[in-house]
Design an enzyme around this catalytic site. Structure first.
Site, PDB file in Angstrom:
ATOM      1  N   CYS A  82       0.733  -1.437   0.001  1.00  0.00           N
ATOM      2  CA  CYS A  82       0.053  -0.045  -0.014  1.00  0.00           C
ATOM      3  C   CYS A  82       0.965   1.168  -0.006  1.00  0.00           C
ATOM      4  CB  CYS A  82      -1.120   0.129   1.365  1.00  0.00           C
ATOM      5  SG  CYS A  82      -2.529   1.024   0.946  1.00  0.00           S
ATOM      6  N   HIS A 180      -3.243  -5.214   1.487  1.00  0.00           N
ATOM      7  CA  HIS A 180      -2.724  -5.290   2.778  1.00  0.00           C
ATOM      8  C   HIS A 180      -2.569  -6.876   3.186  1.00  0.00           C
ATOM      9  CE1 HIS A 180      -2.461  -1.393   4.319  1.00  0.00           C
ATOM     10  NE2 HIS A 180      -3.320  -0.830   3.713  1.00  0.00           N
ATOM     11  N   GLU A 182      -0.803  -8.240   5.134  1.00  0.00           N
ATOM     12  CA  GLU A 182      -0.389  -8.535   6.598  1.00  0.00           C
ATOM     13  C   GLU A 182      -1.839  -8.754   7.558  1.00  0.00           C
ATOM     14  OE1 GLU A 182      -0.206  -5.859   4.988  1.00  0.00           O
ATOM     15  OE2 GLU A 182      -0.600  -4.002   6.141  1.00  0.00           O
TER      16      GLU A 182
HETATM   17  N1  GLN Z   1      -3.460   6.408   0.941  1.00  0.00           N
HETATM   18  C1  GLN Z   1      -2.225   6.245   1.685  1.00  0.00           C
HETATM   19  C2  GLN Z   1      -1.089   6.860   0.884  1.00  0.00           C
HETATM   20  O1  GLN Z   1      -1.234   7.649   0.108  1.00  0.00           O
HETATM   21  C3  GLN Z   1      -1.699   4.816   1.444  1.00  0.00           C
HETATM   22  C4  GLN Z   1      -2.882   4.151   2.285  1.00  0.00           C
HETATM   23  C5  GLN Z   1      -2.395   2.787   2.903  1.00  0.00           C
HETATM   24  O2  GLN Z   1      -1.194   2.427   3.063  1.00  0.00           O
HETATM   25  N2  GLN Z   1      -3.371   1.920   3.616  1.00  0.00           N
HETATM   26  O3  GLN Z   1       0.159   6.834   1.537  1.00  0.00           O
END
Ligand code: GLN
Length: 207
Positions: A82, A180, A182
């Protein structure tokens, strides 16, 4: 081949504990990385989810950004999830002005790509190297807008408005997912990464 590798989790911001838990469950020596010296001990690194602009600023403040870039250049295996995917991307769309990344992955990511209405959702998808679907949790996730020729696409959104969007990639020792892995109790995506760190596994022959 590395046995019982040391895998760090970049611990300046984000869901560090969840990654440490999954990695420890896989029998690796999992530890936090907040200082450049701690990075030196690592055979691999996870960059967690969180908020990429904050993470980049803190990495810069802690004098970690240049050492991270250097280790990536030297071939350190890194798995970004992410915000961690954004941190590994060479190019970011919808970033804040001047947003820095570690870089290394020849991809363009779009931050918060799935839009407000579906900003958090989950679903099953197929991932190259794994048999059977992976349950993927997306939280204000990026998607991969485009990839360079050396990047292998590992997963795409299987249905819905974002069908076909790229959500997992790999380039040499670098791996990233929009979702994610994890959370949810399925350690198989981390296992793929640990296999990469150890120098074997199902993704290994793919260049
Ligand atoms: N929207 C977040 C960002 O731009 C990422 C979101 C996340 O890691 N759950 O960093």
């Amino acid at each position: 081949m590395v046995t019982r590798p040391t895998i760090g989790v970049l611990a300046v911001q984000g869901d560090v504990r969840e990654h440490l838990g999954v990695l420890a469950g896989l029998g690796v020596d999992a530890r936090t990385v907040r200082r450049p010296a701690e990075l030196d001990d690592c055979d691999g690194l996870v960059v967690p989810g969180g908020e990429s602009t904050t993470m980049a600023k803190l990495a810069r403040t802690f004098d970690l950004l240049e050492p991270l870039r250097q280790r990536v250049k030297e071939g350190l295996p890194v798995f970004g999830t992410c915000a961690g995917m954004i941190m590994l991307a060479d190019r970011v769309e919808d970033g804040v002005p001047g947003q820095e990344t570690i870089g290394g992955l020849d991809i363009t990511v779009r931050r918060n790509a799935f839009g407000r209405q579906v900003d958090s959702f989950e679903g099953d998808l197929e991932l190259v190297g794994l048999t059977g679907p992976v349950h993927a949790v997306f939280i204000r996730a990026p998607w991969v807008e485009s990839v360079g020729e050396d990047v292998e696409v590992l997963a795409r959104v299987p249905h819905g408005p974002a069908v076909g969007r790229i959500v997992a990639v790999r380039q040499g020792p670098l791996m990233a997912t929009s979702f994610h892995p994890e959370v949810g109790g399925d350690p198989r995506v981390h296992r793929l990464f640990v296999d990469l760190v150890e120098g074997h596994g199902s993704l290994d022959h793919r260049g």
